[in-house]
Design an enzyme around this catalytic site. Structure first.
Site, PDB file in Angstrom:
ATOM      1  N   ASP A  63      10.033  42.948 -39.469  1.00 56.95           N
ATOM      2  CA  ASP A  63       9.356  42.862 -38.187  1.00 56.95           C
ATOM      3  C   ASP A  63       9.639  41.485 -37.596  1.00 56.95           C
ATOM      4  O   ASP A  63       9.431  40.471 -38.270  1.00 56.95           O
ATOM      5  CB  ASP A  63       7.841  43.039 -38.413  1.00 56.95           C
ATOM      6  CG  ASP A  63       7.211  43.960 -37.395  1.00 56.95           C
ATOM      7  OD1 ASP A  63       7.321  43.649 -36.203  1.00 56.95           O
ATOM      8  OD2 ASP A  63       6.602  44.969 -37.806  1.00 56.95           O
ATOM      9  N   ASP A 110       8.740  43.067 -32.238  1.00 56.69           N
ATOM     10  CA  ASP A 110       7.349  43.160 -31.799  1.00 56.69           C
ATOM     11  C   ASP A 110       7.148  42.693 -30.354  1.00 56.69           C
ATOM     12  O   ASP A 110       7.676  41.648 -29.967  1.00 56.69           O
ATOM     13  CB  ASP A 110       6.520  42.265 -32.734  1.00 56.69           C
ATOM     14  CG  ASP A 110       5.045  42.393 -32.493  1.00 56.69           C
ATOM     15  OD1 ASP A 110       4.483  43.428 -32.863  1.00 56.69           O
ATOM     16  OD2 ASP A 110       4.443  41.452 -31.922  1.00 56.69           O
ATOM     17  N   GLU A 158       9.814  47.259 -29.701  1.00 63.30           N
ATOM     18  CA  GLU A 158       8.492  47.757 -29.291  1.00 63.30           C
ATOM     19  C   GLU A 158       8.394  47.394 -27.820  1.00 63.30           C
ATOM     20  O   GLU A 158       8.232  46.222 -27.482  1.00 63.30           O
ATOM     21  CB  GLU A 158       7.361  47.096 -30.086  1.00 63.30           C
ATOM     22  CG  GLU A 158       6.034  47.773 -29.791  1.00 63.30           C
ATOM     23  CD  GLU A 158       4.808  46.930 -30.092  1.00 63.30           C
ATOM     24  OE1 GLU A 158       3.736  47.503 -30.299  1.00 63.30           O
ATOM     25  OE2 GLU A 158       4.902  45.685 -30.106  1.00 63.30           O
ATOM     26  N   HIS A 168       1.145  51.616 -37.335  1.00 55.10           N
ATOM     27  CA  HIS A 168      -0.008  50.813 -37.756  1.00 55.10           C
ATOM     28  C   HIS A 168      -0.945  50.454 -36.607  1.00 55.10           C
ATOM     29  O   HIS A 168      -1.966  49.809 -36.839  1.00 55.10           O
ATOM     30  CB  HIS A 168       0.500  49.537 -38.420  1.00 55.10           C
ATOM     31  CG  HIS A 168       1.231  48.668 -37.439  1.00 55.10           C
ATOM     32  ND1 HIS A 168       2.423  49.051 -36.850  1.00 55.10           N
ATOM     33  CD2 HIS A 168       0.926  47.464 -36.899  1.00 55.10           C
ATOM     34  CE1 HIS A 168       2.818  48.123 -36.006  1.00 55.10           C
ATOM     35  NE2 HIS A 168       1.934  47.149 -36.017  1.00 55.10           N
ATOM     36  N   ASP A 169      -0.593  50.828 -35.381  1.00 53.92           N
ATOM     37  CA  ASP A 169      -1.479  50.560 -34.243  1.00 53.92           C
ATOM     38  C   ASP A 169      -2.114  51.847 -33.711  1.00 53.92           C
ATOM     39  O   ASP A 169      -2.908  51.803 -32.774  1.00 53.92           O
ATOM     40  CB  ASP A 169      -0.681  49.931 -33.083  1.00 53.92           C
ATOM     41  CG  ASP A 169      -0.135  48.555 -33.404  1.00 53.92           C
ATOM     42  OD1 ASP A 169      -0.770  47.829 -34.201  1.00 53.92           O
ATOM     43  OD2 ASP A 169       0.927  48.205 -32.870  1.00 53.92           O
TER      44      ASP A 169
HETATM   45  C1  GLC Z   1       2.349  44.654 -31.685  1.00 52.62           C
HETATM   46  C2  GLC Z   1       1.985  45.040 -33.092  1.00 52.62           C
HETATM   47  C3  GLC Z   1       0.519  44.872 -33.290  1.00 52.62           C
HETATM   48  C4  GLC Z   1       0.167  43.421 -33.049  1.00 52.62           C
HETATM   49  C5  GLC Z   1       0.664  42.934 -31.687  1.00 52.62           C
HETATM   50  C6  GLC Z   1       0.640  41.440 -31.587  1.00 52.62           C
HETATM   51  O1  GLC Z   1       1.795  45.498 -30.754  1.00 52.62           O
HETATM   52  O2  GLC Z   1       2.430  46.332 -33.368  1.00 52.62           O
HETATM   53  O3  GLC Z   1       0.077  45.293 -34.540  1.00 52.62           O
HETATM   54  O4  GLC Z   1      -1.215  43.249 -33.124  1.00 52.62           O
HETATM   55  O5  GLC Z   1       1.994  43.328 -31.448  1.00 52.62           O
HETATM   56  O6  GLC Z   1       1.652  40.872 -32.371  1.00 52.62           O
END
Ligand code: GLC
Ligand code: CA
Length: 552
Positions: A103, A202, A259, A332-333
């Protein structure tokens, strides 16, 4: 760089499994999952059939956001192990032909990162310009952070504020500063030199901020407005993302999965086209169907299966026009898919297989989030104290502030909490599910004595799906084939074909709670997968609720 990565598009052939390291397997019984735990379970993953692992952040971190707050990009957090543990994991995975992607969190750091500490300690240090500091007695504007409250945090004993799009302990890096970007590129290249296969990247659409830093009309009772309008996918981001690719990824034959919330379909080709910034991106348009926005959980929608189906179709068509998709139903979100997409009385292993088959054969690389292959459900918590996730806690209090009762607030959070999918992986029916012998950092879900990896029919079905895509006579059509949606089906049925050369495969899923009669364009010649017991054959078939079939 590993020499097994031969073709340019090698990642189209992968099945990627996402590991949330804190909750996967605890090797030293301190209640927290770790790298050696992942290594112990490599054979499980090999037998499942996945080819690449995406491991969520494992770097040195105060764990305010479970590692998405990085204090040292090149250190392994002691909770997870050491760099030697990581190297051993990489090596043993490689022996099993499993690639590893990490990540990459480069929109922000932890407030414990040495750059931020130096920036705070000395106003004149060059590190001030590594972050976004603004002088003044008042907050510069009314933007709300993703985790609630203002994006601005006051610097102690100074008339000055710094910006954080996420938590106040996650200060945003200043991408306008070329030196910051160069530091990040060097760090990325060192990881790639180590032999990892690429990155999931991310929050990457947040790196460009509107430079006017102006306020907007408030959208909540707190007088603030979501910062997304001014900090997410803003004009000028293309300069940063092109440079990022040129200076790093392009030099390696690596995979990059962005993402990328907030990217409109018209812009997909910039992101994933021939010269796009990334190999693929996650599209959240249908994942977030149950809420108006991924960060305001009290703004729930009354979505219908028909709308869900239409969003999946739009998404797939946009991905196919532009490039390649990163298909997922959990991460995970997100809540567990079975809890989100399936009506309560049907939340069983058959439906878990049905929604699994629905997304797994879409055109793109399938991602499986740990526990999804077991048919896991959301956790039900009765008190806000049982939550660990910062955004759950923020959403709870913000819901109450918006006028909802405590019970309603808890309901929203139970439905949407990121802790739903972050519960420890249940390996067996023993105490703490074989995850650990110590009480885990987060409570297990109630279902775990029944749902775990031994004797689990959903797991068996995922193995079948993976084998069909990776190793069967359908490999080419299921990886390379074009996708087309069939419109002459009942509104609650989603039906698509995958076509390559002379091969044409049909995938049908009933997304609704009633039986659905379907008149197929042709009689079933060979049925490859079926999720429920009822017989389907011929040209006129009946699909049970949440049933999927794959045939030619
Ligand atoms: C992304 C991750 C999440 C995190 C956020 C801040 O959305 O998937 O889990 O809290 O970024 O880094
Ligand atoms: Ca541990």
């Amino acid at each position: 760089m590993t020499n097994t990565l031969i073709t340019k598009d090698w990642w189209k052939d992968e099945v990627i499994y996402q590991v949330y390291p804190k909750s996967f397997k605890d090797s030293n019984n301190d209640g927290i999952g770790d790298l050696n735990g992942i290594r112990e379970k490599l054979l499980y993953l090999k037998e499942l059939g996945i080819t690449t692992l995406w491991i969520c952040p494992i770097f040195t971190s105060p764990m305010i956001d479970n590692g998405y707050d990085i204090a040292d990009f090149e250190g392994i957090d002691p909770q997870f192990g050491t760099m030697e543990d990581f190297d051993r994991l990489l090596l043993e995975a490689k022996k099993l032909d499993i690639k590893i992607i990490l990540d990459l969190v480069i929109n922000h750091t932890s407030d414990e990162h040495i750059w931020f500490k130096k920036a705070l300690a000395d106003k004149n240090s060059k590190y001030r310009d590594y972050y976004i500091f603004k002088e003044g007695k008042e907050k510069p504007n009314n933007w709300r952070s993703i985790f609630g409250g203002s994006v601005w945090e006051k610097v102690p004993e100074e008339d000055c504020y710094y910006l954080h799009v996420f938590d106040k302990r996650q200060p945003d890096l200043n991408w306008e500063n070329p030196e910051v970007r160069q530091e990040l590129y060097q760090m990325i290249n060192r990881w790639l030199d180590k032999g990892i296969a690429g990155f999931r990247i991310d929050s990457i659409t947040f790196v460009k901020k509107d430079q006017d830093y102006s306020s907007l009309p408030a959208d909540g009772v707190d007088g603030l407005v979501s910062c997304k309008h001014k900090t997410r996918n803003r004009p000028g981001i293309e300069v940063f993302l092109n440079e990022l690719k040129k200076e790093t990824f392009e030099k390696y034959n690596c995979v990059t999965v962005g993402e990328a919330p907030g990217v409109a379909y018209e812009e997909f080709s910039d992101f994933i086209g021939e010269d796009g910034y990334f190999s693929m991106i996650f599209d959240f348009h249908y994942a977030d169907i149950d809420v108006e926005s991924g960060s305001d959980w009290f703004k729930r929608t009354n979505w219908t299966t028909k709308e869900f189906k239409e969003l999946v179709i739009q998404s797939q068509e946009a991905l196919q026009n532009a490039g390649w998709g990163a298909n997922f139903i959990e991460n995970h979100d997100q809540p567990r898919a079975l809890s989100k997409l399936v009506k309560e009385e049907f939340q069983n292993s058959e439906a878990a297989k049905g929604i699994g088959a629905m997304y797994f054969f879409l055109r793109g690389t399938p991602f499986i989030y740990q526990g999804q292959e077991l048919g896991m459900l959301n956790a039900q918590r009765t008190d806000i104290k049982q939550f660990d996730d910062i955004s759950s806690i923020d959403n709870y209090y913000r819901s109450i502030q918006e006028g909802f009762s405590e019970k309603e607030a808890l309901d929203f959070v139970n439905m949407r909490s990121r802790d739903n999918s972050r519960t420890p992986m249940p390996w067996d029916s023993s105490q703490y599910g074989g995850f650990s012998t110590h009480q885990p950092w987060l409570e297990m879900t109630k279902e775990y004595p029944d749902i775990h990896t031994t004797d689990n029919s959903v797991l068996g079905f995922y193995k079948e799906m993976i084998a069909l895509r990776q190793h069967s006579e359908l490999h080419e059509v299921l990886t390379k084939g074009a996708i087309d949606f069939i419109s002459e089906v009942p509104e609650n049925v989603i039906a698509y074909t995958r076509e390559w050369k002379n091969e044409k495969i049909y995938v049908l899923t009933n997304l609704g709670v009633n039986k659905e009669k379907v008149n197929l364009p042709k009689a079933i010649e060979k049925l490859y997968l079926v999720t429920h017991d009822n017989v389907v054959s011929g040209q006129e078939i009946t699909l049970a609720p949440y049933q999927s079939i794959l045939f030619k």
